[in-house]
Design a protein around this motif. Sequence first.
Motif, short mmCIF file in Angstrom:
data_model
loop_
_atom_site.label_atom_id
_atom_site.label_comp_id
_atom_site.label_asym_id
_atom_site.label_seq_id
_atom_site.Cartn_x
_atom_site.Cartn_y
_atom_site.Cartn_z
N ALA A 1 0.82 -1.21 0.00
CA ALA A 1 0.00 0.00 0.00
C ALA A 1 0.86 1.26 0.00
O ALA A 1 0.56 2.23 -0.72
CB ALA A 1 -0.93 -0.01 1.21
N HIS A 2 1.93 1.25 0.79
CA HIS A 2 2.78 2.44 0.87
C HIS A 2 3.41 2.77 -0.48
O HIS A 2 3.46 3.93 -0.88
CB HIS A 2 3.87 2.22 1.92
N PHE A 3 3.90 1.76 -1.18
CA PHE A 3 4.56 2.00 -2.46
C PHE A 3 3.61 1.88 -3.64
O PHE A 3 4.03 1.95 -4.79
CB PHE A 3 5.75 1.04 -2.63
N LYS A 4 2.32 1.67 -3.36
CA LYS A 4 1.29 1.60 -4.39
C LYS A 4 1.64 0.58 -5.47
O LYS A 4 1.60 0.86 -6.67
CB LYS A 4 1.04 2.98 -5.00
N LEU A 5 1.98 -0.63 -5.02
CA LEU A 5 2.33 -1.70 -5.94
C LEU A 5 1.06 -2.31 -6.51
O LEU A 5 0.08 -2.52 -5.80
CB LEU A 5 3.15 -2.78 -5.22
N GLU A 6 1.08 -2.59 -7.80
CA GLU A 6 -0.08 -3.17 -8.48
C GLU A 6 -0.10 -4.68 -8.25
O GLU A 6 0.82 -5.39 -8.64
CB GLU A 6 0.00 -2.89 -9.99
N THR A 7 -1.15 -5.16 -7.60
CA THR A 7 -1.37 -6.59 -7.41
C THR A 7 -2.86 -6.86 -7.52
O THR A 7 -3.67 -5.95 -7.40
CB THR A 7 -0.88 -7.10 -6.04
N ARG A 8 -3.18 -8.11 -7.71
CA ARG A 8 -4.60 -8.47 -7.74
C ARG A 8 -5.10 -8.60 -6.30
O ARG A 8 -4.31 -8.84 -5.38
CB ARG A 8 -4.81 -9.75 -8.53
N PRO A 9 -6.38 -8.45 -6.09
CA PRO A 9 -6.92 -8.58 -4.73
C PRO A 9 -6.77 -10.02 -4.23
O PRO A 9 -6.77 -10.97 -5.01
CB PRO A 9 -8.38 -8.19 -4.86
N ASN A 10 -6.66 -10.18 -2.94
CA ASN A 10 -6.54 -11.50 -2.29
C ASN A 10 -5.36 -12.31 -2.83
O ASN A 10 -5.47 -13.52 -3.05
CB ASN A 10 -7.83 -12.30 -2.42
N ILE A 11 -4.25 -11.64 -3.05
CA ILE A 11 -3.06 -12.32 -3.55
C ILE A 11 -2.47 -13.19 -2.43
O ILE A 11 -2.44 -12.77 -1.28
CB ILE A 11 -2.03 -11.28 -4.06
N PRO A 12 -2.04 -14.41 -2.76
CA PRO A 12 -1.42 -15.25 -1.72
C PRO A 12 -0.09 -14.67 -1.25
O PRO A 12 0.57 -13.92 -1.98
CB PRO A 12 -1.20 -16.60 -2.42
N LYS A 13 0.30 -15.02 -0.06
CA LYS A 13 1.52 -14.49 0.54
C LYS A 13 2.73 -14.78 -0.34
O LYS A 13 3.59 -13.91 -0.54
CB LYS A 13 1.74 -15.08 1.93
N ARG A 14 2.83 -15.97 -0.87
CA ARG A 14 3.97 -16.36 -1.71
C ARG A 14 4.13 -15.41 -2.90
O ARG A 14 5.23 -14.97 -3.21
CB ARG A 14 3.75 -17.80 -2.17
N GLU A 15 3.02 -15.07 -3.56
CA GLU A 15 3.08 -14.16 -4.71
C GLU A 15 3.35 -12.73 -4.28
O GLU A 15 4.04 -11.99 -4.98
CB GLU A 15 1.78 -14.24 -5.50
N LEU A 16 2.80 -12.33 -3.14
CA LEU A 16 3.05 -10.98 -2.63
C LEU A 16 4.52 -10.80 -2.28
O LEU A 16 5.10 -9.74 -2.52
CB LEU A 16 2.16 -10.69 -1.41
N ILE A 17 5.14 -11.84 -1.75
CA ILE A 17 6.57 -11.79 -1.47
C ILE A 17 7.36 -11.57 -2.75
O ILE A 17 8.31 -10.78 -2.79
CB ILE A 17 7.03 -13.09 -0.75
N GLU A 18 6.96 -12.21 -3.83
CA GLU A 18 7.62 -12.03 -5.14
C GLU A 18 7.52 -10.57 -5.60
O GLU A 18 8.51 -9.98 -6.04
CB GLU A 18 7.00 -12.95 -6.19
N VAL A 19 6.34 -9.99 -5.46
CA VAL A 19 6.12 -8.60 -5.88
C VAL A 19 6.96 -7.64 -5.03
O VAL A 19 7.64 -6.75 -5.56
CB VAL A 19 4.62 -8.23 -5.80
N VAL A 20 6.92 -7.83 -3.72
CA VAL A 20 7.67 -6.97 -2.81
C VAL A 20 9.17 -7.11 -3.04
O VAL A 20 9.90 -6.12 -3.08
CB VAL A 20 7.30 -7.27 -1.33
N ALA A 21 9.64 -8.34 -3.23
CA ALA A 21 11.06 -8.57 -3.46
C ALA A 21 11.52 -7.91 -4.76
O ALA A 21 12.59 -7.30 -4.81
CB ALA A 21 11.36 -10.07 -3.51
N ARG A 22 10.71 -8.03 -5.80
CA ARG A 22 11.06 -7.40 -7.08
C ARG A 22 11.16 -5.88 -6.92
O ARG A 22 12.09 -5.25 -7.41
CB ARG A 22 10.00 -7.76 -8.12
N HIS A 23 10.19 -5.30 -6.20
CA HIS A 23 10.22 -3.85 -5.99
C HIS A 23 11.39 -3.44 -5.11
O HIS A 23 12.10 -2.49 -5.41
CB HIS A 23 8.91 -3.38 -5.34
N PHE A 24 11.60 -4.17 -4.02
CA PHE A 24 12.66 -3.84 -3.07
C PHE A 24 14.03 -3.90 -3.74
O PHE A 24 14.89 -3.05 -3.51
CB PHE A 24 12.61 -4.79 -1.88
N SER A 25 14.25 -4.91 -4.59
CA SER A 25 15.55 -5.03 -5.24
C SER A 25 15.75 -3.98 -6.33
O SER A 25 16.87 -3.72 -6.75
CB SER A 25 15.74 -6.43 -5.81
#
Length: 105
Positions: free
Chosen positions: A50-74
Amino acid sequence: MERARRSNRVAKINGKRKQSYYDSDKKKNRHGLLIDLNRWEMSSLKRYRAHFKLETRPNIPKRELIEVVARHFSSLPKMRDPEVISQFLFTTRKYLDGSDRSDIE
């Protein structure tokens, strides 16, 4: 020359080279990060999203959310501690020089 030799002696402790903070020998996960995002709670991952306004689908599983956050963080620019500290000190001094110092003491 003596100083360099002494520095090398100090750097070797028990026959091992003292590792720098920036050595690439540290354990990185498969995303190339030193942070283990699997240990983060789902609420923390959602706040990051939410803070970085990352685009994800609603009710995303934790495993996929980790992928999105890791990609953004790196993708964020890499910071070096000495640069951050010196910039902090410079900004603080600039702020203090421009303000009334009597309220700080």
